[in-house]
Design a protein around this motif. Structure first.
Motif, PDB file in Angstrom:
ATOM      1  N   PHE A  11       0.687  -1.106  -0.441  1.00  0.00           N
ATOM      2  CA  PHE A  11      -0.189   0.107   0.019  1.00  0.00           C
ATOM      3  C   PHE A  11       0.823   0.974  -0.146  1.00  0.00           C
ATOM      4  O   PHE A  11       1.281   1.755   0.763  1.00  0.00           O
ATOM      5  CB  PHE A  11      -0.838  -0.155   1.255  1.00  0.00           C
ATOM      6  N   VAL A  12       0.714   1.845  -1.049  1.00  0.00           N
ATOM      7  CA  VAL A  12       1.334   3.457  -1.006  1.00  0.00           C
ATOM      8  C   VAL A  12       0.729   4.270  -0.779  1.00  0.00           C
ATOM      9  O   VAL A  12      -0.374   4.453  -1.751  1.00  0.00           O
ATOM     10  CB  VAL A  12       2.101   3.269  -2.783  1.00  0.00           C
ATOM     11  N   GLU A  13       1.401   5.271   0.074  1.00  0.00           N
ATOM     12  CA  GLU A  13       0.153   6.410   0.686  1.00  0.00           C
ATOM     13  C   GLU A  13       0.414   7.437  -0.378  1.00  0.00           C
ATOM     14  O   GLU A  13      -0.598   8.449  -0.742  1.00  0.00           O
ATOM     15  CB  GLU A  13       0.208   7.186   1.773  1.00  0.00           C
ATOM     16  N   LEU A  74       8.851   8.605  -3.413  1.00  0.00           N
ATOM     17  CA  LEU A  74       7.974   8.245  -2.366  1.00  0.00           C
ATOM     18  C   LEU A  74       7.695   9.717  -1.032  1.00  0.00           C
ATOM     19  O   LEU A  74       9.103  10.165  -1.162  1.00  0.00           O
ATOM     20  CB  LEU A  74       8.286   7.153  -1.688  1.00  0.00           C
ATOM     21  N   PHE A  75       6.461  10.164  -1.239  1.00  0.00           N
ATOM     22  CA  PHE A  75       6.683  11.546  -0.280  1.00  0.00           C
ATOM     23  C   PHE A  75       5.274  11.008   1.222  1.00  0.00           C
ATOM     24  O   PHE A  75       5.158  11.921   1.411  1.00  0.00           O
ATOM     25  CB  PHE A  75       5.754  12.685  -0.860  1.00  0.00           C
ATOM     26  N   ARG A  76       5.155   9.767   1.628  1.00  0.00           N
ATOM     27  CA  ARG A  76       4.405   9.278   2.401  1.00  0.00           C
ATOM     28  C   ARG A  76       4.406   7.400   2.167  1.00  0.00           C
ATOM     29  O   ARG A  76       5.009   7.019   2.241  1.00  0.00           O
ATOM     30  CB  ARG A  76       2.866   9.214   1.883  1.00  0.00           C
ATOM     31  N   PRO A  77       3.998   7.238   3.758  1.00  0.00           N
ATOM     32  CA  PRO A  77       4.661   6.071   4.264  1.00  0.00           C
ATOM     33  C   PRO A  77       3.932   4.269   2.559  1.00  0.00           C
ATOM     34  O   PRO A  77       2.884   4.924   2.304  1.00  0.00           O
ATOM     35  CB  PRO A  77       3.775   5.890   5.272  1.00  0.00           C
ATOM     36  N   VAL A  78       4.366   3.955   2.734  1.00  0.00           N
ATOM     37  CA  VAL A  78       4.475   2.668   1.952  1.00  0.00           C
ATOM     38  C   VAL A  78       4.260   1.660   3.164  1.00  0.00           C
ATOM     39  O   VAL A  78       5.021   1.650   3.740  1.00  0.00           O
ATOM     40  CB  VAL A  78       5.845   2.049   0.800  1.00  0.00           C
ATOM     41  N   SER A  79       3.192   0.533   3.219  1.00  0.00           N
ATOM     42  CA  SER A  79       2.972   0.061   4.191  1.00  0.00           C
ATOM     43  C   SER A  79       3.078  -1.917   3.519  1.00  0.00           C
ATOM     44  O   SER A  79       2.231  -1.397   2.114  1.00  0.00           O
ATOM     45  CB  SER A  79       1.705   0.163   4.978  1.00  0.00           C
ATOM     46  N   LEU A  80       3.178  -3.014   4.109  1.00  0.00           N
ATOM     47  CA  LEU A  80       3.101  -4.221   3.757  1.00  0.00           C
ATOM     48  C   LEU A  80       2.345  -4.698   4.801  1.00  0.00           C
ATOM     49  O   LEU A  80       2.424  -4.862   5.783  1.00  0.00           O
ATOM     50  CB  LEU A  80       4.650  -5.033   3.550  1.00  0.00           C
TER      51      LEU A  80
END
Length: 102
Positions: A11-13, A74-80
């Motif tokens: 999930f890429v914010e 990337l300028f926001r969080p990336v989640s697995l």
């Protein structure tokens, strides 16, 4: 550590812009917009459970095309995220309204 029967989702914010996601050298998705979040199912994309995997995100910005963010990346969080194989996949979440209360 994912087990069989689970789905792993990236999930890429926020990624500006034209973001492409690759898993083990295979292109999974290109998200052309810069200010909206997106997700990609890594399990369906060839994730090798119990083995090393290589995940890459490429951001490409051509010319001056934004008044809010002048860079690229990337300028926001990336989640697995790990989900059961059977789950509700609802972009943006689930909302409940009560237009008439009695």
């Amino acid at each position: 550590d994912a087990s069989w029967g689970e789905r792993l989702q990236l999930f890429v914010e926020g990624c500006y812009m034209n973001c492409s996601v690759y898993l083990n050298g295979e292109h999974l998705l290109t998200h052309p917009y810069g200010y909206t979040s997106f997700a990609v199912d890594l399990t369906a994309g060839g994730l090798r459970l119990g083995q090393p995997n290589v995940l890459a995100i490429r951001a490409e910005s051509r010319g001056s095309n934004s008044r809010w963010y002048a860079g690229a990346g990337l300028f926001r969080p990336v989640s697995l995220l790990a989900h059961p194989a059977l789950h509700l996949a609802v972009p943006g979440g689930v909302y409940v309204t009560t237009p008439h209360i009695t």
